[in-house]
Design an enzyme around this catalytic site. Structure first.
Site, PDB file in Angstrom:
ATOM      1  N   LYS A  52     -10.208   8.581  14.370  1.00  0.00           N
ATOM      2  CA  LYS A  52      -9.766   9.125  13.208  1.00  0.00           C
ATOM      3  C   LYS A  52     -10.950   9.718  12.544  1.00  0.00           C
ATOM      4  O   LYS A  52     -10.641  10.787  11.709  1.00  0.00           O
ATOM      5  CB  LYS A  52      -9.412   7.569  12.323  1.00  0.00           C
ATOM      6  CG  LYS A  52      -8.667   7.814  11.173  1.00  0.00           C
ATOM      7  CD  LYS A  52      -8.757   6.656  10.364  1.00  0.00           C
ATOM      8  CE  LYS A  52      -7.673   5.386  10.603  1.00  0.00           C
ATOM      9  NZ  LYS A  52      -7.769   4.230   9.649  1.00  0.00           N
ATOM     10  N   CYS A 281       2.182  -2.626   0.952  1.00  0.00           N
ATOM     11  CA  CYS A 281       1.582  -3.223  -0.147  1.00  0.00           C
ATOM     12  C   CYS A 281       2.609  -4.097  -0.661  1.00  0.00           C
ATOM     13  O   CYS A 281       2.063  -5.433  -0.815  1.00  0.00           O
ATOM     14  CB  CYS A 281       1.231  -2.226  -1.239  1.00  0.00           C
ATOM     15  SG  CYS A 281       0.157  -1.092  -0.425  1.00  0.00           S
ATOM     16  N   ARG A 350       5.357   0.853   7.500  1.00  0.00           N
ATOM     17  CA  ARG A 350       4.924  -0.637   7.609  1.00  0.00           C
ATOM     18  C   ARG A 350       6.109  -1.376   7.036  1.00  0.00           C
ATOM     19  O   ARG A 350       6.293  -0.906   5.619  1.00  0.00           O
ATOM     20  CB  ARG A 350       3.516  -0.664   6.892  1.00  0.00           C
ATOM     21  CG  ARG A 350       2.523  -0.407   7.889  1.00  0.00           C
ATOM     22  CD  ARG A 350       1.180  -0.521   7.151  1.00  0.00           C
ATOM     23  NE  ARG A 350       0.794   0.707   6.280  1.00  0.00           N
ATOM     24  CZ  ARG A 350       0.022   0.478   5.146  1.00  0.00           C
ATOM     25  NH1 ARG A 350      -1.028  -0.032   5.301  1.00  0.00           N
ATOM     26  NH2 ARG A 350      -0.203   1.561   4.203  1.00  0.00           N
TER      27      ARG A 350
HETATM   28  C1  UGA Z   1       2.855   0.113  -4.583  1.00  0.00           C
HETATM   29  C2  UGA Z   1       2.613   0.301  -6.083  1.00  0.00           C
HETATM   30  O1  UGA Z   1       3.659   1.035  -6.641  1.00  0.00           O
HETATM   31  C3  UGA Z   1       1.288   1.294  -6.327  1.00  0.00           C
HETATM   32  O2  UGA Z   1       0.967   0.944  -7.619  1.00  0.00           O
HETATM   33  C4  UGA Z   1       0.033   0.349  -5.694  1.00  0.00           C
HETATM   34  O3  UGA Z   1      -1.121   1.020  -5.655  1.00  0.00           O
HETATM   35  C5  UGA Z   1       0.720   0.394  -4.098  1.00  0.00           C
HETATM   36  O4  UGA Z   1       1.656  -0.186  -3.868  1.00  0.00           O
HETATM   37  C6  UGA Z   1      -0.657  -0.492  -3.423  1.00  0.00           C
HETATM   38  O5  UGA Z   1      -0.832  -1.548  -3.678  1.00  0.00           O
HETATM   39  O6  UGA Z   1      -1.223   0.413  -2.885  1.00  0.00           O
HETATM   40  P1  UGA Z   1       3.574   1.859  -2.744  1.00  0.00           P
HETATM   41  O7  UGA Z   1       3.705   1.026  -1.704  1.00  0.00           O
HETATM   42  O8  UGA Z   1       3.144   3.498  -2.391  1.00  0.00           O
HETATM   43  O9  UGA Z   1       2.774   1.366  -3.898  1.00  0.00           O
HETATM   44  O10 UGA Z   1       5.239   2.362  -3.102  1.00  0.00           O
HETATM   45  P2  UGA Z   1       6.268   1.968  -4.300  1.00  0.00           P
HETATM   46  O11 UGA Z   1       6.341   3.490  -4.838  1.00  0.00           O
HETATM   47  O12 UGA Z   1       5.676   1.092  -4.969  1.00  0.00           O
HETATM   48  O13 UGA Z   1       7.533   1.691  -3.721  1.00  0.00           O
HETATM   49  C7  UGA Z   1       7.325   0.328  -2.824  1.00  0.00           C
HETATM   50  C8  UGA Z   1       8.540   0.212  -2.196  1.00  0.00           C
HETATM   51  O14 UGA Z   1       9.922  -0.277  -3.231  1.00  0.00           O
HETATM   52  C9  UGA Z   1       9.226   1.413  -1.377  1.00  0.00           C
HETATM   53  O15 UGA Z   1      10.010   0.713  -0.136  1.00  0.00           O
HETATM   54  C10 UGA Z   1      10.441   1.892  -2.264  1.00  0.00           C
HETATM   55  O16 UGA Z   1      11.500   2.571  -1.788  1.00  0.00           O
HETATM   56  C11 UGA Z   1      10.912   0.536  -3.054  1.00  0.00           C
HETATM   57  N1  UGA Z   1      11.544   0.789  -4.493  1.00  0.00           N
HETATM   58  C12 UGA Z   1      10.828   1.232  -5.483  1.00  0.00           C
HETATM   59  C13 UGA Z   1      13.154   0.622  -4.493  1.00  0.00           C
HETATM   60  O17 UGA Z   1      13.609  -0.143  -3.639  1.00  0.00           O
HETATM   61  N2  UGA Z   1      13.431   0.765  -5.695  1.00  0.00           N
HETATM   62  C14 UGA Z   1      12.828   1.077  -6.978  1.00  0.00           C
HETATM   63  O18 UGA Z   1      13.300   1.337  -7.869  1.00  0.00           O
HETATM   64  C15 UGA Z   1      11.401   1.604  -6.423  1.00  0.00           C
END
Ligand code: UGA
Length: 462
Positions: A52, A281, A350
């Site tokens: 990496k 996450c 993941r």
């Molecule tokens: C999430 C948080 O949103 C971030 O603020 C945080 O920093 C991050 O985890 C972390 O802990 O590092 P992320 O994992 O990039 O971010 O993804 P999200 O945008 O939160 O989406 C998470 C999941 O929820 C995805 O699978 C998405 O498809 C799903 N989702 C999201 C839904 O099914 N419906 C929605 O309305 C929104």
């Protein structure tokens, strides 16, 4: 701490801004390192993985994140951003050391694996040759920062002063650069005025735009992070629970979400019903939070998160059931899966609901043909037996049913006419509620979606 150590503020060796290291160069660390370089800091990224580090040093990003490659190339090219596997080098170089290593779910358990964080903190504390600040960014169980600070104090060299802070990260994959350069808030848990001063210097750009800077204790900072993710997960499962209701009684889940979302106290974001949340996450964070709260003797306090998790996983079952209803015996049937990343604009698979569903359909006997604009390679590492192709057209060719499971723009924009001559049967399941049902039905497709009542299949409620 001796009076002499305490009297020395952390000052860069050379004049100017503090030098930064970022330990751990995954999605979080690589983004933080490149973004800090973009803000004008000299940054050294550290990782135990030499492959990496070699790639990053050449300006090659080992994963997909919009806009990050450009920053990486720009700043490795200019020499402002470098990478190493040597903790000793980091200890000599840095005034501020950010810890951005992973805290994955432990195998076979729900709690977080803290071994990488513990190793990183002890190693950098031992390597620091001068007064410096360690800043934790990883998501950790509450109580960790205080213990890690004690660990750093044990490992530090004699005569060296180590300050400690916890500064959780809220970036979203797909928007990681934007979220890092323009965060909506900064949270810092510390008992050190010196840490406060240095972090205000590091985040001066965001602070100049009046970004809220929340200075608090270790425990609050740790809890803010998991509370935010638990809230987001709950919001998604809340609307997905209503999907189960509309699947039974009828109704339109999207209109329901829009209508409640207009209430500013509720808000429309994170109310998109579909196959649910995945990624590195939300799923592991709600499980780790429950595990930690259980350890504290408060099992019942967060037991609702168990339900949040179950609602989320039931959405995947629902898609499999819909396919079974449409195809009957799956042996020999050809299923097109559009999207396997856990969300669009990411190659991260993941705990991806889409990839999980694809794998289950394969196990049930179907031939599963997959296309994801960025995640084919990562998906193939986990499920090598799926048939990976390079376009929507190739994926849907001769398909008995098409599944849209990750809402990449290219799939959202898809029209029936784009693929109707390619499929074997005009059947589609919209796992993200992004297609216009009427258009597809008018074009002769059997249309299914999460939250949508299946005509004639489920009993009407009188
Ligand atoms: C999430 C948080 O949103 C971030 O603020 C945080 O920093 C991050 O985890 C972390 O802990 O590092 P992320 O994992 O990039 O971010 O993804 P999200 O945008 O939160 O989406 C998470 C999941 O929820 C995805 O699978 C998405 O498809 C799903 N989702 C999201 C839904 O099914 N419906 C929605 O309305 C929104």
């Amino acid at each position: 701490m001796t009076a002499r150590e305490a009297g020395h503020p952390i000052r860069p060796l050379s004049s100017g801004r503090p030098k930064l290291t970022v330990i751990g160069t995954g999605y979080l660390g690589a983004t933080h390192a490149a973004s800090m370089a973009e803000l004008g800091f000299e940054v050294l990224g550290v990782d135990v993985d030499p492959v990496k580090i070699d790639a990053l040093s050449r300006g090659e990003l080992p994963f997909y994140e919009p806009g990050l490659s450009e920053l990486l190339r720009k700043h490795t090219g200019a020499g402002r951003l470098r990478f190493t596997t040597s903790m000793e080098e980091a200890g000599v170089f840095g005034d501020v050391h950010f810890i951005a290593v992973g805290t994955p779910q432990k195998a076979g358990e729900t709690s977080a694996d803290m071994s990488y964080v513990t190793a990183a903190v002890s190693a950098i504390a031992a390597a620091a040759t001068r007064n410096s600040l360690i800043v934790g960014k990883s998501t950790v169980p509450v109580g960790s920062a205080r213990a890690l600070n004690a660990l750093a104090q044990q490992h530090k060299r004699q005569g060296v002063r180590i300050e400690f802070a916890w500064n959780p990260e809220f970036l979203r994959e797909g928007f990681a650069v934007e979220d890092t350069l323009r965060p909506d808030r900064l949270v810092v848990g510390t008992d050190s005025p010196e840490a406060d001063r240095l972090l205000r210097e590091v985040y001066a750009d965001a602070l100049s735009r009046d970004t809220p800077f929340i200075l608090t204790d270790f425990e609050t900072a740790e809890l803010v992070k998991v509370a935010a993710n638990a809230f987001l997960a709950t919001k998604i499962s809340f609307i997905n629970a209503f999907s189960e209701v509309t699947e039974t009684v009828g109704g339109d889940i999207r209109t329901l979400a829009d209508a409640i979302g207009y209430d500013a106290r509720i808000g429309r974001r994170f109310l998109n019903a579909g196959v649910g949340f995945g990624g590195g996450c939300l799923p592991k964070d709600i499980r780790a939070l429950q595990a930690r709260i259980g350890e504290l003797g408060l099992e019942r306090t967060m037991s609702f998160l168990d339900e949040v998790d179950k609602i989320n996983l039931r959405r995947r079952d629902r898609v499999v059931h819909l396919v079974e209803e449409l195809l009957g015996d799956m042996n020999g049937k050809r299923i097109a899966v559009l999207g396997t990343s856990f969300k669009p604009d990411s190659d991260d698979v993941r705990d991806s609901p889409a990839l999980d569903i694809a794998g289950r359909l394969y196990t049930a006997g179907a031939e599963v043909c997959v296309f994801d604009p960025k995640a084919n390679e990562n998906s193939a590492k986990r499920f090598p037996r799926l048939d990976y192709v390079d376009s929507t057209e190739a994926a849907v060719s001769n398909a008995d049913v098409v599944l849209l499971l990750t809402e990449w723009r290219t799939f959202k924009d898809m029209k029936p006419g784009d693929i109707e001559d390619l499929v074997k049967h005009r059947r589609i399941i919209d796992g993200r509620n992004v297609l216009n049902r009427v258009d597809w039905e008018n074009a002769g497709w059997t249309f299914r979606a999460l939250g949508l009542k299946v005509p004639g299949r489920l009993a009407d409620v009188s």
